[in-house]
Structures are given as structure tokens and as C-alpha cells.
Design a protein around this motif. Structure first.
Motif, PDB file in Angstrom:
ATOM      1  N   VAL A   1     -24.512 -54.608 -23.301  1.00  0.00           N
ATOM      2  CA  VAL A   1     -23.221 -55.023 -22.725  1.00  0.00           C
ATOM      3  C   VAL A   1     -22.944 -54.222 -21.458  1.00  0.00           C
ATOM      4  N   ILE A   2     -23.185 -52.901 -21.532  1.00  0.00           N
ATOM      5  CA  ILE A   2     -22.944 -52.044 -20.364  1.00  0.00           C
ATOM      6  C   ILE A   2     -23.846 -52.461 -19.214  1.00  0.00           C
ATOM      7  N   GLU A   3     -25.107 -52.743 -19.518  1.00  0.00           N
ATOM      8  CA  GLU A   3     -26.050 -53.168 -18.468  1.00  0.00           C
ATOM      9  C   GLU A   3     -25.624 -54.497 -17.849  1.00  0.00           C
ATOM     10  N   ARG A   4     -25.189 -55.417 -18.685  1.00  0.00           N
ATOM     11  CA  ARG A   4     -24.823 -56.748 -18.181  1.00  0.00           C
ATOM     12  C   ARG A   4     -23.598 -56.700 -17.272  1.00  0.00           C
ATOM     13  N   TYR A   5     -22.620 -55.864 -17.622  1.00  0.00           N
ATOM     14  CA  TYR A   5     -21.357 -55.839 -16.875  1.00  0.00           C
ATOM     15  C   TYR A   5     -21.187 -54.593 -16.003  1.00  0.00           C
ATOM     16  N   LYS A   6     -22.251 -53.856 -15.775  1.00  0.00           N
ATOM     17  CA  LYS A   6     -22.132 -52.590 -15.048  1.00  0.00           C
ATOM     18  C   LYS A   6     -21.585 -52.740 -13.630  1.00  0.00           C
ATOM     19  N   ASN A   7     -21.811 -53.864 -12.976  1.00  0.00           N
ATOM     20  CA  ASN A   7     -21.345 -54.062 -11.602  1.00  0.00           C
ATOM     21  C   ASN A   7     -20.024 -54.811 -11.509  1.00  0.00           C
ATOM     22  N   HIS A   8     -19.468 -55.211 -12.643  1.00  0.00           N
ATOM     23  CA  HIS A   8     -18.182 -55.901 -12.626  1.00  0.00           C
ATOM     24  C   HIS A   8     -17.066 -54.885 -12.375  1.00  0.00           C
ATOM     25  N   LYS A   9     -16.049 -55.333 -11.659  1.00  0.00           N
ATOM     26  CA  LYS A   9     -14.934 -54.445 -11.322  1.00  0.00           C
ATOM     27  C   LYS A   9     -14.158 -53.988 -12.557  1.00  0.00           C
ATOM     28  N   PHE A  10     -14.136 -54.821 -13.600  1.00  0.00           N
ATOM     29  CA  PHE A  10     -13.333 -54.487 -14.774  1.00  0.00           C
ATOM     30  C   PHE A  10     -13.991 -53.439 -15.673  1.00  0.00           C
ATOM     31  N   MET A  11     -15.284 -53.176 -15.492  1.00  0.00           N
ATOM     32  CA  MET A  11     -15.991 -52.285 -16.419  1.00  0.00           C
ATOM     33  C   MET A  11     -15.397 -50.872 -16.465  1.00  0.00           C
ATOM     34  N   PRO A  12     -15.180 -50.204 -15.325  1.00  0.00           N
ATOM     35  CA  PRO A  12     -14.562 -48.871 -15.403  1.00  0.00           C
ATOM     36  C   PRO A  12     -13.166 -48.920 -16.033  1.00  0.00           C
ATOM     37  N   CYS A  13     -12.415 -49.982 -15.734  1.00  0.00           N
ATOM     38  CA  CYS A  13     -11.075 -50.123 -16.318  1.00  0.00           C
ATOM     39  C   CYS A  13     -11.158 -50.332 -17.824  1.00  0.00           C
ATOM     40  N   ALA A  14     -12.136 -51.117 -18.266  1.00  0.00           N
ATOM     41  CA  ALA A  14     -12.302 -51.363 -19.705  1.00  0.00           C
ATOM     42  C   ALA A  14     -12.677 -50.078 -20.430  1.00  0.00           C
TER      43      ALA A  14
ATOM     44  N   VAL B   1     -18.994 -30.481 -25.024  1.00  0.00           N
ATOM     45  CA  VAL B   1     -19.307 -31.814 -25.546  1.00  0.00           C
ATOM     46  C   VAL B   1     -19.124 -32.893 -24.469  1.00  0.00           C
ATOM     47  N   PRO B   2     -18.037 -32.888 -23.689  1.00  0.00           N
ATOM     48  CA  PRO B   2     -17.957 -33.886 -22.608  1.00  0.00           C
ATOM     49  C   PRO B   2     -19.118 -33.782 -21.614  1.00  0.00           C
ATOM     50  N   VAL B   3     -19.535 -32.560 -21.291  1.00  0.00           N
ATOM     51  CA  VAL B   3     -20.669 -32.395 -20.379  1.00  0.00           C
ATOM     52  C   VAL B   3     -21.944 -32.942 -21.026  1.00  0.00           C
ATOM     53  N   PHE B   4     -22.121 -32.703 -22.324  1.00  0.00           N
ATOM     54  CA  PHE B   4     -23.284 -33.237 -23.037  1.00  0.00           C
ATOM     55  C   PHE B   4     -23.326 -34.766 -22.931  1.00  0.00           C
ATOM     56  N   PHE B   5     -22.185 -35.421 -23.167  1.00  0.00           N
ATOM     57  CA  PHE B   5     -22.169 -36.890 -23.091  1.00  0.00           C
ATOM     58  C   PHE B   5     -22.363 -37.383 -21.659  1.00  0.00           C
ATOM     59  N   ALA B   6     -21.806 -36.671 -20.673  1.00  0.00           N
ATOM     60  CA  ALA B   6     -22.027 -37.050 -19.275  1.00  0.00           C
ATOM     61  C   ALA B   6     -23.506 -36.919 -18.915  1.00  0.00           C
ATOM     62  N   MET B   7     -24.143 -35.852 -19.385  1.00  0.00           N
ATOM     63  CA  MET B   7     -25.578 -35.683 -19.124  1.00  0.00           C
ATOM     64  C   MET B   7     -26.392 -36.762 -19.833  1.00  0.00           C
ATOM     65  N   SER B   8     -25.966 -37.149 -21.031  1.00  0.00           N
ATOM     66  CA  SER B   8     -26.653 -38.224 -21.755  1.00  0.00           C
ATOM     67  C   SER B   8     -26.575 -39.532 -20.978  1.00  0.00           C
ATOM     68  N   GLY B   9     -25.403 -39.827 -20.418  1.00  0.00           N
ATOM     69  CA  GLY B   9     -25.260 -41.025 -19.595  1.00  0.00           C
ATOM     70  C   GLY B   9     -26.084 -40.935 -18.327  1.00  0.00           C
ATOM     71  N   TYR B  10     -26.111 -39.745 -17.745  1.00  0.00           N
ATOM     72  CA  TYR B  10     -26.864 -39.532 -16.506  1.00  0.00           C
ATOM     73  C   TYR B  10     -28.359 -39.758 -16.724  1.00  0.00           C
ATOM     74  N   PHE B  11     -28.869 -39.307 -17.866  1.00  0.00           N
ATOM     75  CA  PHE B  11     -30.308 -39.405 -18.124  1.00  0.00           C
ATOM     76  C   PHE B  11     -30.711 -40.652 -18.908  1.00  0.00           C
ATOM     77  N   THR B  12     -29.768 -41.551 -19.155  1.00  0.00           N
ATOM     78  CA  THR B  12     -30.102 -42.797 -19.842  1.00  0.00           C
ATOM     79  C   THR B  12     -30.802 -43.734 -18.868  1.00  0.00           C
ATOM     80  N   ASN B  13     -31.966 -44.173 -19.241  1.00  0.00           N
ATOM     81  CA  ASN B  13     -32.687 -45.157 -18.446  1.00  0.00           C
ATOM     82  C   ASN B  13     -32.601 -46.485 -19.203  1.00  0.00           C
ATOM     83  N   TYR B  14     -31.530 -47.222 -18.960  1.00  0.00           N
ATOM     84  CA  TYR B  14     -31.270 -48.431 -19.734  1.00  0.00           C
ATOM     85  C   TYR B  14     -32.316 -49.515 -19.491  1.00  0.00           C
ATOM     86  N   ARG B  15     -33.070 -49.416 -18.411  1.00  0.00           N
ATOM     87  CA  ARG B  15     -34.096 -50.428 -18.140  1.00  0.00           C
ATOM     88  C   ARG B  15     -35.297 -50.263 -19.069  1.00  0.00           C
TER      89      ARG B  15
END
Length: 195
Positions: free
Chosen positions: A98-111, A22-36
Motif C-alpha cells: 500500500v505504501i509503495e502504491r501510494y507513496k507519491n500521492h499527496k494524501f499519503m503523508p497526511c494519512a 525507539v523513534p530513531v530505530f523506526f526512522a532508520m528502519s524506514g530509511y533502510f527499507t528497500n521496498y523494491r
């Protein structure tokens, strides 16, 4: 199995290989998400989820599916708990702006990490100190905080093209490290359940 038997230890090691799916499934989902290109509300996910939840609801509750409780169970996937991964992906999809808007902010991985740590901390504390069923009738793993860290890792891998900078040895060392952590977590959970 008896504690410290071969079968017990084999199960504890085997658990990490089974639990990684399941974690690999969600990681692959994030990898293949084209948010644009993807829409926040994707009927290709929502409609099949609701249809199958409704079908399971009719099979389980019959005419009771028409009640307010039946509608709630259909929307939140309580009729088909094995489809929780779709419900989680729908929630993450709703968070894409929200993820797209703040993806480059330093706090995003911490959040993302903080949300997940808090969620699992609450989950483990509820197992040790009692139950949170009265608060979350749907289940802890049916909500995005349980899985967003894995999705976000996949998202970062594609966003920053991390694979080009990682050597095979570094990747293998990371995989072995997380495998050891997973086995240790399995033993820790067993100790908590016994006590």
C-alpha cells in the motif's frame, strides 16, 4: 522526585534523550527499507519473533501455551512484550504494498500523520478519561500507528534523498526544536498524570 527540584527537572530533560531511541530505530528502519526487493512476508523477521514469543510463553504459561489464549499471546507478542518493535515492523512490512502504491500521492503523508495523531489522541484521552485496556489488551505501542510516522520519515528521507538539500544548521535547528517539544510533552504528560 519533588516537583520543581533539580532532580525532577533533570529527569524531565533526560527523558527526551532516553525516549528518542525507539523513534530513531523506526526512522532508520524506514530509511533502510528497500521496498523494491523486500517481500511482504519476511520469514527472517516472523520466525525469530514467533520462536522467542513461544519460548517466553512456555516459560510464563507452561502447558497453557497450547490453549487458544496461549496461541493468541504468542502471535501478538504478549508473551514477550519487550519484542514489540518486531511485531510493529512485521505490521509495517505487511503495509509495504500500500505504501509503495501510494507513496507519491499527496494524501499519503497526511494519512500517515492522521493515523498517528488519532492513535496518540486516543492514547492520551484514555489516560485522562479512563482506560482502553478492555479494547486493546496488547498495548498501544504494539501496533503500527504508534510508530509508522517515524518509519515513514525515514522512508521519505531515502526516497527523496532529502539529506542532500538540508544544511547542517537547518538539521541542528530541527533537532533542537524537536528536543524542546519532547521536553514540553514530558511536562504535559506529568501534569495530566497528576490531575
Amino acid at each position: 522526585f519533588e516537583k520543581d527540584s533539580f532532580y525532577y527537572n533533570f529527569y524531565m530533560a533526560e527523558r527526551c534523550f532516553i525516549g528518542i531511541a525507539v523513534p530513531v530505530f523506526f526512522a532508520m528502519s524506514g530509511y533502510f527499507t528497500n521496498y523494491r526487493k523486500e517481500k511482504v512476508f519476511d520469514k527472517r523477521m516472523v520466525i525469530p519473533f514467533l520462536v522467542w514469543s513461544l519460548i517466553y510463553g512456555i516459560c510464563n504459561d507452561g502447558i497453557g501455551i497450547l490453549s487458544l489464549k496461549g496461541v493468541f499471546k504468542t502471535i501478538f507478542g504478549l508473551n514477550a512484550p519487550h519484542l514489540y518493535f518486531m511485531f510493529v515492523l512485521i505490521q509495517i512490512r505487511l503495509l509495504l504494498p500500500v505504501i509503495e502504491r501510494y507513496k507519491n500521492h499527496k494524501f499519503m503523508p497526511c494519512a500517515v500523520a492522521a493515523v498517528t495523531v488519532f492513535w496518540y489522541g486516543w492514547y492520551y484521552a484514555s489516560g485522562v478519561f479512563g482506560s482502553v485496556d478492555f479494547v486493546l489488551p496488547v498495548g498501544m505501542t504494539s501496533f503500527f500507528p504508534a510508530w509508522i510516522v517515524y518509519w515513514y520519515i525515514g522512508f521519505l528521507l531515502i526516497e527523496h534523498d532529502i539529506f542532500k538539500d538540508i544544511s547542517r544548521n537547518m538539521f541542528l535547528a530541527g533537532a533542537i526544536f524537536f528536543l524542546i517539544l519532547t521536553i514540553a510533552e514530558g511536562y504535559w504528560i506529568e501534569i495530566c498524570n497528576i490531575n
